[in-house]
Design a protein around this motif. Structure first.
Motif, PDB file in Angstrom:
ATOM      1  N   LYS A 162       0.809  -1.217   0.000  1.00 36.21           N
ATOM      2  CA  LYS A 162       0.000   0.000   0.000  1.00 36.21           C
ATOM      3  C   LYS A 162       0.845   1.271   0.000  1.00 36.21           C
ATOM      4  N   LEU A 163       2.166   1.115   0.086  1.00 37.70           N
ATOM      5  CA  LEU A 163       3.050   2.274   0.143  1.00 37.70           C
ATOM      6  C   LEU A 163       3.599   2.624  -1.236  1.00 37.70           C
ATOM      7  N   SER A 164       3.968   3.871  -1.408  1.00 37.13           N
ATOM      8  CA  SER A 164       4.685   4.298  -2.602  1.00 37.13           C
ATOM      9  C   SER A 164       6.117   3.793  -2.523  1.00 37.13           C
ATOM     10  N   ARG A 165       6.848   3.907  -3.635  1.00 39.61           N
ATOM     11  CA  ARG A 165       8.258   3.531  -3.603  1.00 39.61           C
ATOM     12  C   ARG A 165       9.017   4.358  -2.566  1.00 39.61           C
ATOM     13  N   ALA A 166       8.717   5.636  -2.493  1.00 37.76           N
ATOM     14  CA  ALA A 166       9.376   6.486  -1.510  1.00 37.76           C
ATOM     15  C   ALA A 166       9.049   6.036  -0.092  1.00 37.76           C
ATOM     16  N   GLY A 167       7.798   5.629   0.122  1.00 37.51           N
ATOM     17  CA  GLY A 167       7.402   5.158   1.444  1.00 37.51           C
ATOM     18  C   GLY A 167       8.105   3.877   1.836  1.00 37.51           C
ATOM     19  N   ILE A 168       8.235   2.951   0.884  1.00 31.32           N
ATOM     20  CA  ILE A 168       8.945   1.702   1.160  1.00 31.32           C
ATOM     21  C   ILE A 168      10.411   1.989   1.460  1.00 31.32           C
ATOM     22  N   HIS A 169      11.000   2.880   0.662  1.00 31.27           N
ATOM     23  CA  HIS A 169      12.401   3.231   0.866  1.00 31.27           C
ATOM     24  C   HIS A 169      12.610   3.838   2.246  1.00 31.27           C
ATOM     25  N   ASP A 170      11.666   4.646   2.677  1.00 30.45           N
ATOM     26  CA  ASP A 170      11.764   5.268   3.993  1.00 30.45           C
ATOM     27  C   ASP A 170      11.642   4.222   5.095  1.00 30.45           C
ATOM     28  N   GLU A 171      10.668   3.318   4.970  1.00 25.40           N
ATOM     29  CA  GLU A 171      10.444   2.285   5.988  1.00 25.40           C
ATOM     30  C   GLU A 171      11.657   1.371   6.135  1.00 25.40           C
ATOM     31  N   LEU A 172      12.198   0.908   5.021  1.00 26.11           N
ATOM     32  CA  LEU A 172      13.337  -0.005   5.072  1.00 26.11           C
ATOM     33  C   LEU A 172      14.642   0.732   5.349  1.00 26.11           C
ATOM     34  N   GLY A 173      14.826   1.873   4.683  1.00 27.14           N
ATOM     35  CA  GLY A 173      16.092   2.582   4.795  1.00 27.14           C
ATOM     36  C   GLY A 173      16.349   3.129   6.178  1.00 27.14           C
ATOM     37  N   ARG A 174      15.347   3.703   6.804  1.00 25.95           N
ATOM     38  CA  ARG A 174      15.555   4.278   8.130  1.00 25.95           C
ATOM     39  C   ARG A 174      15.819   3.191   9.166  1.00 25.95           C
ATOM     40  N   THR A 175      15.205   2.028   8.996  1.00 27.56           N
ATOM     41  CA  THR A 175      15.484   0.920   9.906  1.00 27.56           C
ATOM     42  C   THR A 175      16.909   0.421   9.716  1.00 27.56           C
ATOM     43  N   SER A 176      17.349   0.324   8.454  1.00 28.18           N
ATOM     44  CA  SER A 176      18.734  -0.068   8.205  1.00 28.18           C
ATOM     45  C   SER A 176      19.701   0.931   8.814  1.00 28.18           C
ATOM     46  N   GLU A 177      19.346   2.208   8.777  1.00 30.44           N
ATOM     47  CA  GLU A 177      20.215   3.227   9.365  1.00 30.44           C
ATOM     48  C   GLU A 177      20.367   3.036  10.870  1.00 30.44           C
ATOM     49  N   VAL A 178      19.266   2.702  11.549  1.00 35.57           N
ATOM     50  CA  VAL A 178      19.329   2.475  12.994  1.00 35.57           C
ATOM     51  C   VAL A 178      20.231   1.281  13.297  1.00 35.57           C
ATOM     52  N   ILE A 179      20.047   0.194  12.544  1.00 40.01           N
ATOM     53  CA  ILE A 179      20.869  -0.999  12.762  1.00 40.01           C
ATOM     54  C   ILE A 179      22.334  -0.698  12.470  1.00 40.01           C
ATOM     55  N   ASP A 180      22.571   0.013  11.379  1.00 40.57           N
ATOM     56  CA  ASP A 180      23.937   0.369  10.999  1.00 40.57           C
ATOM     57  C   ASP A 180      24.591   1.223  12.072  1.00 40.57           C
ATOM     58  N   PHE A 202      11.137  -5.733  -3.367  1.00 42.39           N
ATOM     59  CA  PHE A 202      12.304  -6.521  -3.760  1.00 42.39           C
ATOM     60  C   PHE A 202      13.394  -5.612  -4.327  1.00 42.39           C
ATOM     61  N   GLU A 203      12.992  -4.665  -5.170  1.00 41.11           N
ATOM     62  CA  GLU A 203      13.978  -3.785  -5.800  1.00 41.11           C
ATOM     63  C   GLU A 203      14.635  -2.861  -4.781  1.00 41.11           C
ATOM     64  N   ILE A 204      13.831  -2.284  -3.880  1.00 40.60           N
ATOM     65  CA  ILE A 204      14.381  -1.360  -2.897  1.00 40.60           C
ATOM     66  C   ILE A 204      15.221  -2.112  -1.873  1.00 40.60           C
ATOM     67  N   GLY A 205      14.779  -3.312  -1.488  1.00 37.33           N
ATOM     68  CA  GLY A 205      15.589  -4.126  -0.592  1.00 37.33           C
ATOM     69  C   GLY A 205      16.952  -4.405  -1.193  1.00 37.33           C
ATOM     70  N   ALA A 206      16.975  -4.717  -2.495  1.00 34.86           N
ATOM     71  CA  ALA A 206      18.242  -4.977  -3.179  1.00 34.86           C
ATOM     72  C   ALA A 206      19.110  -3.723  -3.216  1.00 34.86           C
ATOM     73  N   GLU A 207      18.486  -2.561  -3.437  1.00 37.16           N
ATOM     74  CA  GLU A 207      19.238  -1.304  -3.430  1.00 37.16           C
ATOM     75  C   GLU A 207      19.917  -1.073  -2.088  1.00 37.16           C
ATOM     76  N   LEU A 208      19.285  -1.532  -1.025  1.00 38.59           N
ATOM     77  CA  LEU A 208      19.828  -1.358   0.318  1.00 38.59           C
ATOM     78  C   LEU A 208      20.744  -2.513   0.719  1.00 38.59           C
ATOM     79  N   GLY A 209      21.003  -3.420  -0.221  1.00 44.77           N
ATOM     80  CA  GLY A 209      21.941  -4.508   0.041  1.00 44.77           C
ATOM     81  C   GLY A 209      21.390  -5.666   0.825  1.00 44.77           C
ATOM     82  N   MET A 210      20.049  -5.849   0.793  1.00 46.45           N
ATOM     83  CA  MET A 210      19.433  -6.894   1.605  1.00 46.45           C
ATOM     84  C   MET A 210      18.791  -7.970   0.746  1.00 46.45           C
ATOM     85  N   GLU A 211      18.773  -9.195   1.273  1.00 52.06           N
ATOM     86  CA  GLU A 211      18.073 -10.312   0.663  1.00 52.06           C
ATOM     87  C   GLU A 211      16.766 -10.558   1.413  1.00 52.06           C
ATOM     88  N   PRO A 212      15.691 -10.940   0.708  1.00 52.32           N
ATOM     89  CA  PRO A 212      14.397 -11.157   1.369  1.00 52.32           C
ATOM     90  C   PRO A 212      14.275 -12.548   1.979  1.00 52.32           C
TER      91      PRO A 212
END
Length: 280
Positions: A162-180, A202-212
Motif C-alpha cells: 500500500k506504500l509508494s516507492r518512496a514510502g517503502i524506501h523510507d520504511e526499510l532505509g531508516r530501519t537499516s540506518e538504525v541498525i547500521d 524486492f527492488e528497494i531491498g536490493a538497493e539497500l543490500g538486503m536479501e528477502p
C-alpha cells in the motif's frame, strides 16, 4: 554486526536460485556444529525448570507514530537482477533449521528469548522494527554479541504493497540506518510485514543490500493460541531447511517465550541443528 568467523573448510555452502536461475543464485553459508554449538554439556533436553518468567515493567508501545524524514542514504547497491520471491527455506543444510523472531526488540520479552537461546548455545534471526530498535539499542547489541542475525522488518510494520516507492524506501532505509548506527553495519536480510511483498520491495531491498527472507512454518503465536499449540506447530513442522516464524514483540508474547523453552530442547534432542544463514 558480528561477522561469521567459521573457516571455509568448516562451512556448508548453500546456493539458492529463487526465481532467478542458478547463474544468479546467492551464496549462503550455514554455520557448522562448531560454529553453532549444540546444547552445552550437562544440559538436559527438557523444558527449562520453573515457570515462565513474568514480563517486567509496563508493555512498550509497539505501534508508535512513524517519524517523517528525508529519503535514507543507500548502503550496498546490489547489481540486477533482483529477486522476485523471498527465501522460504534453506535446503541442502542437512538436518538444520532456522528460528526467527519478528517485531522486536521488546524489553519485556526479547531478553527472555535471548537467554533461552544462550542457554542452548544456538543462533537465531531477529527481524526488528525501527520504531522498536531505536530505543532498544542495548538489545540489538546483545543480539549481535551472541551471534544472532539482525534483520530489517520495516520501521512501523505497515502493509508494504500500500506504500509508494518512496514510502517503502523510507520504511526499510531508516530501519537499516538504525541498525547500521547501532551495530556498525547495515542488515543483510529483511522481511516484509505480514509477508506482503511486491516488486518495489524486492527492488528497494536490493538497493539497500538486503536479501528477502520469509518462512516455512508459521507458529501463529501472535494469536496467543496457547503455549502447547505453539510447541506442537513447531515440532509438527520441523524438517531439514525450514524457517520458523515467531514473534518477540507486538503484543503479549509470554506464550512465545514459554514455548521456546519447550520446543528448542526437543528439536536438539531430535538431532536438529539450529543455525542461521550468512551471505558470502
Amino acid at each position: 554486526m558480528r561477522r561469521d568467523q567459521t573457516s571455509p573448510g568448516r562451512r556448508t555452502a548453500l546456493r539458492l536460485a529463487l526465481g532467478l536461475g542458478a547463474a544468479t543464485a546467492v551464496h549462503m553459508i550455514a554455520a557448522d556444529p562448531a560454529a553453532t554449538p549444540a546444547r552445552p554439556a550437562g544440559t538436559r533436553a527438557v523444558a527449562a525448570a520453573g515457570p515462565p518468567a513474568k514480563p517486567r515493567g509496563r508493555p512498550s508501545a509497539y505501534r508508535l507514530q512513524p517519524m517523517t524524514g528525508n529519503a535514507p542514504a543507500r548502503f550496498r547497491p546490489a547489481p540486477p537482477p533482483v529477486r522476485t520471491r523471498p527465501f522460504e527455506e534453506l535446503p541442502g543444510l542437512g538436518r538444520s533449521m532456522v528460528l526467527s523472531f519478528d517485531d522486536g526488540p521488546d524489553p519485556l520479552y526479547t531478553p527472555d528469548i535471548l537467554a533461552t537461546l544462550r542457554t542452548y548455545q544456538v543462533r537465531a534471526m531477529f527481524f526488528v522494527c525501527g520504531e522498536m530498535a531505536v530505543d532498544n539499542g542495548d538489545l540489538l547489541r546483545e543480539m549481535a554479541a551472541d551471534g544472532h542475525v539482525v534483520g530489517n522488518h520495516s520501521w512501523s510494520h505497515p502493509l508494504i504493497p500500500k506504500l509508494s516507492r518512496a514510502g517503502i524506501h523510507d520504511e526499510l532505509g531508516r530501519t537499516s540506518e538504525v541498525i547500521d548506527r547501532t551495530l556498525g553495519g547495515p542488515p543483510l536480510w529483511y522481511r516484509a510485514p505480514y509477508g506482503a511483498w511486491n516488486r518495489d520491495s524486492f527492488e528497494i531491498g536490493a538497493e539497500l543490500g538486503m536479501e528477502p527472507m520469509a518462512w516455512t512454518v508459521d507458529t501463529l503465536d501472535w494469536t496467543t493460541p496457547g503455549t502447547g499449540t505453539i510447541v506442537r506447530r513447531v515440532l509438527d513442522g520441523a524438517a531439514p531447511g525450514v524457517v520458523v516464524l515467531s514473534h518477540d514483540a507486538g503484543g503479549n508474547r509470554s506464550q512465545s517465550v514459554a514455548a521456546l523453552r519447550r520446543y528448542l530442547p526437543e528439536l536438539l534432542d531430535d538431532g536438529y541443528r539450529i543455525t542461521v544463514p550468512h551471505r558470502d
